[in-house]
Design a protein around this motif. Structure first.
Motif, PDB file in Angstrom:
ATOM      1  N   MET A 228       1.802  -2.887  -6.652  1.00  0.00           N
ATOM      2  CA  MET A 228       1.388  -4.589  -6.561  1.00  0.00           C
ATOM      3  C   MET A 228       2.350  -5.133  -7.629  1.00  0.00           C
ATOM      4  O   MET A 228       2.891  -6.269  -7.509  1.00  0.00           O
ATOM      5  CB  MET A 228      -0.074  -4.624  -6.983  1.00  0.00           C
ATOM      6  N   ARG A 229       2.416  -4.524  -8.888  1.00  0.00           N
ATOM      7  CA  ARG A 229       3.505  -4.902  -9.792  1.00  0.00           C
ATOM      8  C   ARG A 229       4.862  -5.013  -9.263  1.00  0.00           C
ATOM      9  O   ARG A 229       5.587  -6.096  -9.624  1.00  0.00           O
ATOM     10  CB  ARG A 229       3.076  -4.284 -11.244  1.00  0.00           C
TER      11      ARG A 229
ATOM     12  N   ASP B 159       0.944  -1.025  -0.031  1.00  0.00           N
ATOM     13  CA  ASP B 159      -0.072   0.146   0.039  1.00  0.00           C
ATOM     14  C   ASP B 159       0.971   1.168   0.028  1.00  0.00           C
ATOM     15  O   ASP B 159       2.233   0.957   0.027  1.00  0.00           O
ATOM     16  CB  ASP B 159      -0.942   0.031   1.032  1.00  0.00           C
ATOM     17  N   PRO B 160       0.137   2.265  -0.387  1.00  0.00           N
ATOM     18  CA  PRO B 160       1.160   3.785  -0.259  1.00  0.00           C
ATOM     19  C   PRO B 160       1.765   4.091   0.932  1.00  0.00           C
ATOM     20  O   PRO B 160       2.720   4.653   0.818  1.00  0.00           O
ATOM     21  CB  PRO B 160       0.157   4.739  -0.857  1.00  0.00           C
ATOM     22  N   TYR B 161       1.490   3.579   1.913  1.00  0.00           N
ATOM     23  CA  TYR B 161       1.759   3.895   3.380  1.00  0.00           C
ATOM     24  C   TYR B 161       3.165   3.217   3.514  1.00  0.00           C
ATOM     25  O   TYR B 161       4.100   3.911   4.115  1.00  0.00           O
ATOM     26  CB  TYR B 161       0.926   3.813   4.390  1.00  0.00           C
TER      27      TYR B 161
ATOM     28  N   PHE C  96      -0.531  -8.111  -0.969  1.00  0.00           N
ATOM     29  CA  PHE C  96      -2.092  -7.762  -0.481  1.00  0.00           C
ATOM     30  C   PHE C  96      -2.305  -6.237  -0.590  1.00  0.00           C
ATOM     31  O   PHE C  96      -1.744  -5.715   0.202  1.00  0.00           O
ATOM     32  CB  PHE C  96      -2.218  -8.540   0.710  1.00  0.00           C
ATOM     33  N   PRO C  97      -3.162  -5.887  -1.405  1.00  0.00           N
ATOM     34  CA  PRO C  97      -3.593  -4.541  -1.306  1.00  0.00           C
ATOM     35  C   PRO C  97      -4.348  -4.236  -0.395  1.00  0.00           C
ATOM     36  O   PRO C  97      -5.694  -3.667  -0.704  1.00  0.00           O
ATOM     37  CB  PRO C  97      -3.945  -4.325  -2.922  1.00  0.00           C
ATOM     38  N   GLN C  98      -3.964  -4.360   0.944  1.00  0.00           N
ATOM     39  CA  GLN C  98      -4.943  -4.078   2.033  1.00  0.00           C
ATOM     40  C   GLN C  98      -5.866  -2.991   1.838  1.00  0.00           C
ATOM     41  O   GLN C  98      -6.868  -2.952   2.578  1.00  0.00           O
ATOM     42  CB  GLN C  98      -4.186  -4.200   3.219  1.00  0.00           C
TER      43      GLN C  98
ATOM     44  N   ASN D  20      -5.011   3.255  -5.293  1.00  0.00           N
ATOM     45  CA  ASN D  20      -4.209   3.199  -6.423  1.00  0.00           C
ATOM     46  C   ASN D  20      -2.911   2.623  -6.366  1.00  0.00           C
ATOM     47  O   ASN D  20      -1.906   3.122  -6.825  1.00  0.00           O
ATOM     48  CB  ASN D  20      -3.864   4.762  -6.773  1.00  0.00           C
ATOM     49  N   SER D  21      -3.040   1.187  -6.061  1.00  0.00           N
ATOM     50  CA  SER D  21      -1.905   0.352  -5.739  1.00  0.00           C
ATOM     51  C   SER D  21      -1.555  -0.367  -6.706  1.00  0.00           C
ATOM     52  O   SER D  21      -0.464  -1.080  -6.534  1.00  0.00           O
ATOM     53  CB  SER D  21      -1.897  -0.171  -4.353  1.00  0.00           C
TER      54      SER D  21
END
Lengths: 414, 414
Positions: free
Chosen positions: B181-182, B138-140, B167-169, B176-177
């Protein structure tokens, strides 16, 4: 162990830690308890000043009030005997018959199996046990005698109360006379089961139960699995009879599934009625059907306690006997995940005692309290419940009855 | 431990005991296993003498062998294990929960490896030698958690195998992950994760397409967390099924949680079970007790592969959990009232990747010559007892290597 000694370096909870008005943790302090003849007679904080008296070092372990196992069947367990799974049955009546046939064939004695289970209960921190004992014509008072022997052997390790339990139906198995005898021979509580589904006569079954109770000056513990409105109707009748007999504060309903089956509104109404009649609820926190709404009952002032119920017997092959695990399951079931909810959930296994009240005032232990204690490597009650922390030592009437002290590797942090 | 050795005196489930056509118990046998290069090469009765002059010998001391367990849903990056006690902050809904998590992600990141290793230790002690872990992308946190978890998993190399789900939690679309993810898939994650396309991403179709695109691009399996309840979750699953057919992604997709399957009417669950089985879609459950869960019994009957996991535990979401897979399957058995010998023995397959020791006729299915030498040695007489009584785990052997616990001294052979 000496009749008077210092239990030093115990961790006591002394308040909630707040941030922006929200409780984020629990504050603790180290203290030293002077224990004399099973009672806490002095609580000292700060540095320990050596005296001539004997000392036991708790090494910074958290101190909790000892636990209560509020619903167990010592006479049914297979603990200590060989493994056997359960036989599926199609009804509770079939289960009754099956149990009646199987138990006499078990090689080990009821007494020894009860002791094997008591060992497990004690190791989890239970220093008080309410056990049901089946009373029915085929067995007479034998279960009672066997369980009494076991409890007698453990009487210096835990206290107990025995329910003379008409498992096969007070009316259905015509056990009134036997139950009366059991009450005269040491059982202090009278128990019955499902006045509708088992006894097939709600009113007569309840009236008979109250006659036994009033005649024997005994408390009542009714196992009520009868579901939905059938169960809640029975509760209403039970509450009316409780008030009529002046038995407020002396009646418990075990299981009470009906409360979890009806609507929230109805449950509130029932909770008020139960509170008014001083009827308490005992639950084993079942996960395969609806259970009583403990949060709602608590909110309306109904006393609720937790018990393990069947552990490795003809009814269930499962169950560990760890009452702290059961309390954790209750918390998980009701999503009590924050510090205060977790910390307060301890009361369901301590007869209402928590070290801190809801506002964070220290209310336990106080000078004069019984030295019935659990020592556990946790930083606070909330952690002990959620993380199911190890039980290092159990103290009953001032004596270490399980585990050891003084060999803790845990460092002391104030 | 050596490449090749005899493991002596291993108790194995060896058949069922029948009475009137019903299974009433399990027969066991005592065996010696020859283990070579991580594989069981010989299985012979313990009474048959072995030539031990050339080969090292270890003694299992009559303990029961079970196939090693698989933890199929965990969040190694989230746990607080290893840090001082912390309870959770209640959240009104999933988005609020996500916001609370986001606040502490950065703070927790640096201790990721340490915390994950604590969790892995617990899982291994419980008998799991495989873990599927989800890792927040995730962005964080970017890829920081992935790196920390990879380091932790490396230290368990040879003891535990693993799969990492990117995992895009915080929502694939919501945050916008996709490009993160890639990156994660390029950096060693092997499975593409997803999360509530409705409740979190607010665009069911676009979210599913995007997840599928990434999976196809990296030729990776999928594990999507669907908490979205009722018909919302059900529609999402239906939609996903059509994407699976379009992409030919049969046997490559898991649904985690899948609460919806328990919420909709049973006929709909049944229809879906047929489709899941046909497309080889598996279901991962953590056996929740505070909401309706997917009908594991029904899914299994229809041939859907169901596996259990502990989920993230002792983290900002939940303070509970032990990491003990045997406890988890015991809870499943309790939930579905699997109390007889056969049901209990078969329930093991939910934590072993489908491996069970006996088939319905009592024919031994595990272990077989040529099987991977991954086993748990427990104090029990049979699988059913191990599940019901949550038997002590004395040792875990992973691919022939002792990964946890101890075996009795080598000198056992006399």
């Amino acid at each position: 162990m000496k009749a008077i000694y210092w239990l030093k370096n115990v961790r006591l909870e002394c308040g909630y830690e707040k941030e922006n008005g929200r409780v984020i943790g629990t504050q603790t302090e180290l203290a030293h308890l002077l224990i004399e003849n099973g009672t806490i007679v002095k609580i000292v904080k700060g540095e320990f000043i050596k005296t001539d008296l004997h000392e036991e070092d708790a090494g910074g372990l958290l101190l909790l009030p000892s636990f209560i196992e509020k619903h167990v069947h010592l006479d049914k367990t297979l603990m200590g005997d060989v493994w056997r799974a359960c036989t599926p049955t199609s009804s509770v009546i079939e289960r009754f018959e099956h149990e009646k046939n199987v138990l006499p064939t078990i090689g080990t004695s009821t007494n020894k199996r009860a002791e094997a289970l008591l060992d497990i209960l004690l190791a989890s921190g239970s220093a008080h046990v309410r056990t049901h004992v089946d009373i029915y014509p085929e067995i007479g008072l034998k279960n009672l005698e066997q369980v009494q022997m076991a409890l007698e052997n453990y009487s210096n390790k835990l206290s107990s109360e025995i329910v003379a339990f008409a498992q096969h139906g007070l009316l259905r198995s015509k056990s009134t006379k036997l139950v009366r005898e059991a009450l005269r021979n040491g059982a202090g509580i009278v128990g019955a089961v499902d006045p509708a589904v088992v006894d097939q006569n709600i009113e007569a079954s309840l009236v008979e139960l109250f006659e036994l109770a009033t005649e024997g000056n005994a408390d009542i513990d009714l196992h009520l699995h009868d579901p939905g409105h059938l169960g809640t109707f029975t509760m209403k009748r039970l509450a009316a009879l409780t008030k009529q007999a002046g038995w407020e504060g002396r009646v418990a309903i075990s299981h009470a599934f009906g409360l979890g089956d009806v609507s929230r509104e109805e449950a509130y109404e029932l909770a008020d009625m139960l509170a008014d009649a001083g009827i308490s609820i005992v639950t084993s926190v079942p996960i395969n059907r609806n259970m009583p709404p403990v949060d709602l009952l608590n909110e309306r002032g109904v006393e609720v306690s937790v018990g393990n119920d069947n552990i490795f017997d003809v009814w269930s092959p499962l169950g560990t006997g760890d009452i702290l695990e059961r309390a954790g399951r209750l918390a998980e079931r009701f999503k009590w995940i924050d510090e205060v909810s977790l910390s307060q959930s301890l009361k369901y296994i301590t007869g209402g005692i928590t070290p801190l009240d809801v506002s964070g005032n220290q209310v336990w232990p106080k000078v004069g309290d019984a030295a019935n204690l659990v020592l556990t490597p946790a930083s606070c009650s909330a952690e002990a419940i959620a993380r199911r922390t190890e039980r290092k030592a159990i103290i009953y009437k001032g004596k270490i009855v399980y585990g050891t002290l003084g060999k803790q590797s845990q460092s002391i942090q104030v | 431990m050596e490449q090749s050795y005899w493991l002596l005196n291993v108790t194995l489930d060896d058949g069922f005991i029948f009475e009137d056509g019903n299974i009433i118990g399990t027969k066991s046998g005592l065996y010696n296993l020859y283990i070579h290069n991580g594989v069981i090469e010989t299985i012979q009765l313990a009474e048959i003498p072995i030539d031990s002059t050339q080969t090292p010998v270890h003694d299992a001391g009559n303990l029961l062998a079970l196939p090693a367990f698989k933890e199929m849903h965990n969040h190694l990056d989230k746990t607080y294990l290893g840090l001082p006690w912390k309870s959770c902050i209640p959240a009104a809904n999933l988005i609020e929960r996500l916001n609370l998590e986001a606040r502490e992600l950065a703070e927790l990141a640096s201790s990721g490896q340490l915390r994950a290793e604590q969790m892995l230790k617990l899982l291994l002690k419980g008998g799991a030698n495989h873990v599927r872990t989800h890792v927040n992308i995730d962005p964080y946190i970017g890829l920081k958690n992935l790196e920390e978890i990879q380091k932790a998993l490396e230290t368990f190399d040879g003891k535990m195998t693993h799969e990492i789900v990117a995992f895009p939690q915080h929502g694939l679309l919501r945050t916008n992950s996709s490009s993160l993810m890639r990156q994660a898939m390029n950096e060693g994650a092997t499975i593409v994760g997803g999360l509530d396309p409705g409740g979190v991403d607010l665009n069911i179709e676009a979210s599913l397409y995007e997840m599928m695109d990434i999976a196809v691009e990296f030729n990776a399996d999928i594990d999507i967390h669907i908490h979205d309840p009722g018909h919302l979750g059900f529609y999402t699953i239906q939609k996903l099924m059509s994407l699976i057919e379009d992409a030919n992604w049969q046997n490559r997709v898991s649904l985690s949680h899948a609460f919806a399957l328990g919420d909709v009417p049973i006929e709909k669950s049944r229809e879906m079970a047929i489709i899941l089985a046909k497309l080889g879609v598996s279901v991962m459950s953590t056996v929740p007790i505070n909401r309706v869960m997917p009908p594991v019994d029904l899914l299994h009957d229809y041939g859907v592969h169901v596996a259990l996991g502990c989920d993230g535990f002792y983290d900002s979401w939940s303070p509970y959990g032990t990491g003990d897979m045997l406890e988890k399957v015991g809870r499943l058995a309790e939930r579905y009232k699997w109390i007889d010998e056969y049901s209990l023995s078969q329930s093991l397959q939910f934590i072993t990747g489908g491996v069970k020791t006996l088939d319905k006729d009592g024919k031994r299915l595990w272990p077989k010559v040529g099987d991977e030498a991954s086993l748990v040695l427990v104090e029990a007489s049979c699988s059913a007892e191990a599940v019901a009584r949550r038997a002590n785990r004395n040792a875990v052997i992973s691919h022939g290597r002792l990964a946890y616990g101890e075996l009795v001294a080598e000198s056992a052979l006399k």
